[in-house]
Design an enzyme around this catalytic site. Structure first.
Site, mmCIF file in Angstrom:
data_model
loop_
_atom_site.group_PDB
_atom_site.id
_atom_site.type_symbol
_atom_site.label_atom_id
_atom_site.label_comp_id
_atom_site.label_asym_id
_atom_site.label_seq_id
_atom_site.Cartn_x
_atom_site.Cartn_y
_atom_site.Cartn_z
ATOM 1 N N ASP A 41 26.162 39.699 41.229
ATOM 2 C CA ASP A 41 26.887 40.572 42.156
ATOM 3 C C ASP A 41 25.993 41.563 42.876
ATOM 4 O O ASP A 41 26.119 41.773 44.079
ATOM 5 C CB ASP A 41 27.918 41.383 41.364
ATOM 6 C CG ASP A 41 29.290 40.782 41.488
ATOM 7 O OD1 ASP A 41 29.369 39.602 41.893
ATOM 8 O OD2 ASP A 41 30.263 41.502 41.178
ATOM 9 N N ALA A 43 22.772 41.409 43.387
ATOM 10 C CA ALA A 43 21.861 40.734 44.314
ATOM 11 C C ALA A 43 22.637 40.346 45.582
ATOM 12 O O ALA A 43 22.127 40.478 46.699
ATOM 13 C CB ALA A 43 21.256 39.507 43.646
ATOM 14 N N GLU A 119 42.111 53.999 40.345
ATOM 15 C CA GLU A 119 42.486 52.931 39.410
ATOM 16 C C GLU A 119 41.330 51.959 39.257
ATOM 17 O O GLU A 119 40.415 51.929 40.081
ATOM 18 C CB GLU A 119 43.731 52.200 39.934
ATOM 19 C CG GLU A 119 43.524 51.542 41.294
ATOM 20 C CD GLU A 119 44.834 51.099 41.935
ATOM 21 O OE1 GLU A 119 45.547 51.956 42.476
ATOM 22 O OE2 GLU A 119 45.120 49.892 41.893
ATOM 23 N N LYS A 121 39.082 48.608 39.424
ATOM 24 C CA LYS A 121 38.976 47.435 40.298
ATOM 25 C C LYS A 121 38.816 46.228 39.391
ATOM 26 O O LYS A 121 37.829 46.105 38.664
ATOM 27 C CB LYS A 121 37.771 47.564 41.221
ATOM 28 C CG LYS A 121 37.633 46.399 42.181
ATOM 29 C CD LYS A 121 36.499 46.645 43.155
ATOM 30 C CE LYS A 121 36.423 45.584 44.229
ATOM 31 N NZ LYS A 121 36.230 44.245 43.727
ATOM 32 N N LYS A 325 31.562 50.630 43.181
ATOM 33 C CA LYS A 325 31.111 49.496 42.354
ATOM 34 C C LYS A 325 30.358 49.978 41.110
ATOM 35 O O LYS A 325 29.561 50.911 41.175
ATOM 36 C CB LYS A 325 30.199 48.566 43.171
ATOM 37 C CG LYS A 325 30.911 47.824 44.292
ATOM 38 C CD LYS A 325 31.949 46.820 43.838
ATOM 39 C CE LYS A 325 31.403 45.531 43.324
ATOM 40 N NZ LYS A 325 31.043 44.520 44.285
ATOM 41 N N CYS A 422 19.426 20.638 7.175
ATOM 42 C CA CYS A 422 19.203 19.755 6.021
ATOM 43 C C CYS A 422 18.528 18.448 6.412
ATOM 44 O O CYS A 422 18.166 17.651 5.553
ATOM 45 C CB CYS A 422 20.529 19.476 5.314
ATOM 46 S SG CYS A 422 21.637 18.431 6.270
HETATM 47 S S1 IVH Z 1 43.583 47.381 46.773
HETATM 48 C C1 IVH Z 1 44.051 46.037 51.463
HETATM 49 N N1 IVH Z 1 43.229 47.707 44.248
HETATM 50 O O1 IVH Z 1 39.193 43.770 45.136
HETATM 51 C C2 IVH Z 1 43.271 45.691 50.239
HETATM 52 N N2 IVH Z 1 42.188 45.832 45.261
HETATM 53 O O2 IVH Z 1 36.777 43.549 46.725
HETATM 54 C C3 IVH Z 1 43.759 46.536 49.146
HETATM 55 N N3 IVH Z 1 40.950 44.423 43.700
HETATM 56 O O3 IVH Z 1 40.690 42.055 47.774
HETATM 57 C C4 IVH Z 1 43.186 46.116 47.873
HETATM 58 N N4 IVH Z 1 41.391 45.578 41.892
HETATM 59 O O4 IVH Z 1 41.409 41.486 45.355
HETATM 60 C C5 IVH Z 1 42.945 46.938 45.301
HETATM 61 N N5 IVH Z 1 43.053 48.127 41.987
HETATM 62 C C6 IVH Z 1 42.764 47.361 43.035
HETATM 63 C C7 IVH Z 1 41.981 46.191 42.927
HETATM 64 C C8 IVH Z 1 41.703 45.467 44.082
HETATM 65 C C9 IVH Z 1 40.786 44.521 42.380
HETATM 66 C C10 IVH Z 1 40.371 43.347 44.510
HETATM 67 C C11 IVH Z 1 41.255 42.843 45.601
HETATM 68 C C12 IVH Z 1 40.461 43.039 46.845
HETATM 69 C C13 IVH Z 1 39.066 43.033 46.319
HETATM 70 C C14 IVH Z 1 38.061 43.656 47.243
#
Ligand code: IVH
Length: 695
Positions: A41, A43, A119, A121, A325, A422
């Site tokens: 990721d 890279a 929240e 990701k 990230k 063995c």
């Molecule tokens: S909000 C309009 N919340 O991360 C887009 N995305 O790298 C709003 N993802 O496409 C997305 N956890 O698939 C949102 N708590 C979270 C998330 C999340 C994972 C994913 C999602 C998005 C991608 C972007």
């Protein structure tokens, strides 16, 4: 490592730029296709940033297939149109970048953001779940953001995504489908039994599983929602959702019975100041390893609907949200050697020895390679650069070689044609190779396990004594311990009269251990000490366990069809050992459990009404720190047994599902996590009072 990958330099000319674009496109195609990784990721992110920097300096040279500004790096398409595009998120990598992003957003709005929501990701796949009048009717992947793939066949296999909502509303819930660490390990067990292609990480497991249609087995996935839209036709609900804050929308979704990011154990909170946001970001980052599921960052969103509407979207991502990230859990390092180890059940497992690599705060030197077929399938060579995955509770594993980094000096991995322990024959009929001698091959390991504290607990029987008895031919398996002859033991080196008498008395005493300990001592694959307790309580007698068919075994919590089949097969192999134990007078019953588990009825154990009356009924309890008061004398395993006697379930990690944390002296991160999640915390003394009838 970055040097070796040629990624640390600025792209010098158009040829280097085009090469970088091609590499990124290939990596994105693999990542969003089958979930495999050609670049880790970090890279990938660095590469795309370099591409973006070049494009900014040379706008005339932007390649049409460039991944910048595209959802999923432009790697995928689909055929079911999304009503509203499913976008991506922009990234930041440091507190400074987060502050700069927030300042930019507030400049655009011309006022401070009213509230932020923070929240985790989730590291899975984005899907849209369409409910019509409360019924789940369609499941679609994100695809290229404009249209996705119909994966409705997966409906019914995803925890947290119910077929029916609590209310008959029409709504599209968006969120992430993933494999928890437990689901990942369980899925790989099943995969290895069936076709021997273990998933290399939970994300690719989720990707492969979501798309698979005709597998002879099912594996479980989990969904967490992070957004919702009303249907285009039903103006009322759509408007209500559009006008509500993100946190309110998610509360509404949770109220309908769909799991949301709140249930991850990292929570979803709102904050009004950026300092609070940064604190929450750190808190979630700190919780990462213990969550039992993969998160690759933290999402910070402007919570209020008005702020979101005014901020709007770019072609790729909303301007009101950002992904902070976290360090990657996949890294590239070198495969130095492969060791072949024989486990206590005779399974021969290869283990990778790696050039030590830091992954998410720990140094990884060893990683699992599953089995010989897997090594061949992944095309690994000694000396290869390999991607290694390690997240939280997941055992580190080698994923794949990075083929373009080969120098020509790599050499084939030697696959043993005889048992490395063995020298005997190897049973290669299953994906997991086994020494034909089974448990007898590494008898020292299987007998040591049988007499260990969590099983028969014969303290005076250490490895040296077991080894001496094996060498002298007095025992071949642990059941032979119960028919040992005094004179024969006395004949062993360093065994006097007193030590022989004491040892034989300790072995005699072990005959009265409850069934769960005896069952645990068997070392049945697919069971450990807590599963042994559940099995013993459910069936009450060894005869009932042995008479149970696969369906009946599945009535024990945590046993699915695959594990049931494995346990049944193991019990068949272990039949002579169990017969010997019974003949020697070893206890085969579980005190307190009633034997309703007679074949055919499938119900048993303490009557459910009795269970419901127990003080910890329905509770999941975690114990941490050193115990004081009446609990001080108990080992952690004994404390867990106490909890289970009192009707509770035990767990080693704190999550949103934890009901109670018993925090002793020097309770550390688990207590912090429980506090953050609002889990009730109690002292060992108070807890002892609650369960005193079971002490
Ligand atoms: S909000 C309009 N919340 O991360 C887009 N995305 O790298 C709003 N993802 O496409 C997305 N956890 O698939 C949102 N708590 C979270 C998330 C999340 C994972 C994913 C999602 C998005 C991608 C972007």
């Amino acid at each position: 490592m970055t040097e070796a990958l040629g990624l640390s330099t600025v792209l010098g000319d158009e040829a280097a730029y085009r090469q970088a674009v091609a590499e990124a496109v290939a990596a994105a195609a693999a990542y969003y296709g089958d979930g495999s990784t050609a670049l880790d990721d970090e890279a990938y992110d660095r590469l795309v940033r370099r591409v973006a920097a070049y494009e900014e300096a040379h706008p005339g040279q932007v390649a049409p297939d460039s991944p910048t500004g595209k959802v999923a790096g432009g790697a995928v398409t689909g055929d079911v149109p999304h009503t509203v595009p499913m976008l991506s998120l922009d990234n930041v990598f440091s507190p400074e970048e987060l502050t700069a992003w927030a300042a930019g957003l507030e400049r655009r709005l011309g006022r401070p953001v009213r509230a932020w929501s923070v929240e985790p990701k989730l590291d899975g796949l984005a899907v849209a779940a369409r409910y019509r009048e409360g019924r789940l009717v369609q499941l679609i992947t994100r695809g290229d953001g404009a249209a996705g793939e119909d994966v409705s066949h997966a409906i019914g296999t995803i925890v947290g995504l119910p077929d029916r909502l609590a209310e008959p509303v029409s709504v599209e819930v968006r969120g992430e489908v993933m494999m928890t660490a437990a689901q990942f390990e369980a899925a790989n067990l099943v995969r290895v039994e069936h076709e021997g292609t273990p998933f290399s990480n939970p994300r690719s497991g989720a990707a492969g599983t979501l798309r698979a249609k005709d597998r002879p087995y099912t594996v479980e996935l989990t969904f967490f929602g992070y957004g919702a839209l009303g249907p285009q036709r039903d103006g009322e609900l759509a408007r209500r959702l559009e006008e509500s804050a993100h946190s309110e929308v998610m509360e509404f979704v949770a109220g309908l019975g769909v799991q949301t990011t709140t249930a991850t154990g990292a929570g979803m909170t709102t904050a009004t100041t950026l300092e609070d946001v940064q604190r929450r970001v750190e808190e979630i980052a700190g919780l990462r390893t213990g969550l039992g599921l993969g998160i690759d960052g933290i999402v910070v969103k402007a919570d209020a609907a008005a702020d979101q509407v005014e901020a709007g979207f770019s072609s790729r991502a909303p301007r009101w949200a950002i992904a902070y990230k976290l360090p990657a859990v996949e890294k590239i390092t070198r495969l130095v050697e492969v060791e072949w180890n024989v486990g206590r059940t005779g399974v021969i497992a290869p283990r990778a020895v790696l050039e030590p690599v830091q992954i998410d705060g720990t140094t990884v030197t060893y990683a699992t390679l599953h089995n010989a077929a897997d090594i061949a399938r992944r095309g690994l060579l000694l000396g290869d650069h390999v991607t290694v995955y390690k997240a939280g509770d997941v055992i580190p594993r080698v994923e794949a070689p990075v083929v373009h980094l080969r120098t020509g000096a790599e050499t084939p991995i030697a696959i043993p044609d005889a048992c490395p322990r063995c020298g005997g024959d190897v049973d290669t009929s299953q994906q997991r190779w086994r020494c034909r001698q089974g448990r007898l091959c590494h008898a020292l390991a299987s007998i040591s396990y049988a007499v260990s504290r969590d099983a028969l607990d014969i303290e005076s029987l250490g490895r040296t004594r077991i080894e001496a008895m094996l060498q002298a031919g007095l025992i071949a398996d642990f059941a032979d311990l119960f028919t040992l002859d005094h004179e024969a033991v006395l004949g062993l080196e360093r065994m006097g009269h007193t030590s022989t008498t004491n040892l034989l008395a300790a072995i005699e005493a072990a005959k009265t251990k409850p069934l769960n300990k005896v069952f645990c001592a068997l070392g049945v694959q697919g069971t450990g000490r807590s599963m042994s307790r559940r099995i013993a309580r459910h069936f009450a007698t060894m005869d009932a366990i042995r008479a149970a068919d696969i369906d009946e075994l599945q009535q024990v919590e945590g046993i699915g069809p695959e594990r049931a089949a494995l346990i049944a097969a193991e019990l068949h192999v272990l039949a002579p050992v169990i017969d010997k134990l019974a003949a020697a007078g070893v206890s085969m019953t579980e005190p307190g459990a009633t034997t309703g588990g007679t074949p055919g009825t499938g119900t048993d154990g303490p009557a459910p009404s009795a269970d419901a009356d127990l003080p910890l009924a329905g509770m999941t309890v975690v114990v941490t720190g050193s115990m004081t008061g009446p609990l001080a004398a108990l080992s952690r395993n004994e404390t867990n047994e106490l909890i289970e006697r009192a009707g509770g379930k035990t767990s080693s990690s704190v999550s949103a599902r934890t009901s109670l944390l018993v925090a002793g002296d020097k309770a550390g991160s688990k207590k912090d996590k429980a506090t953050a999640l609002g889990v009730t915390i109690t002292t060992p003394e108070d807890f002892a009072e609650t369960v005193k009838a079971f002490l």
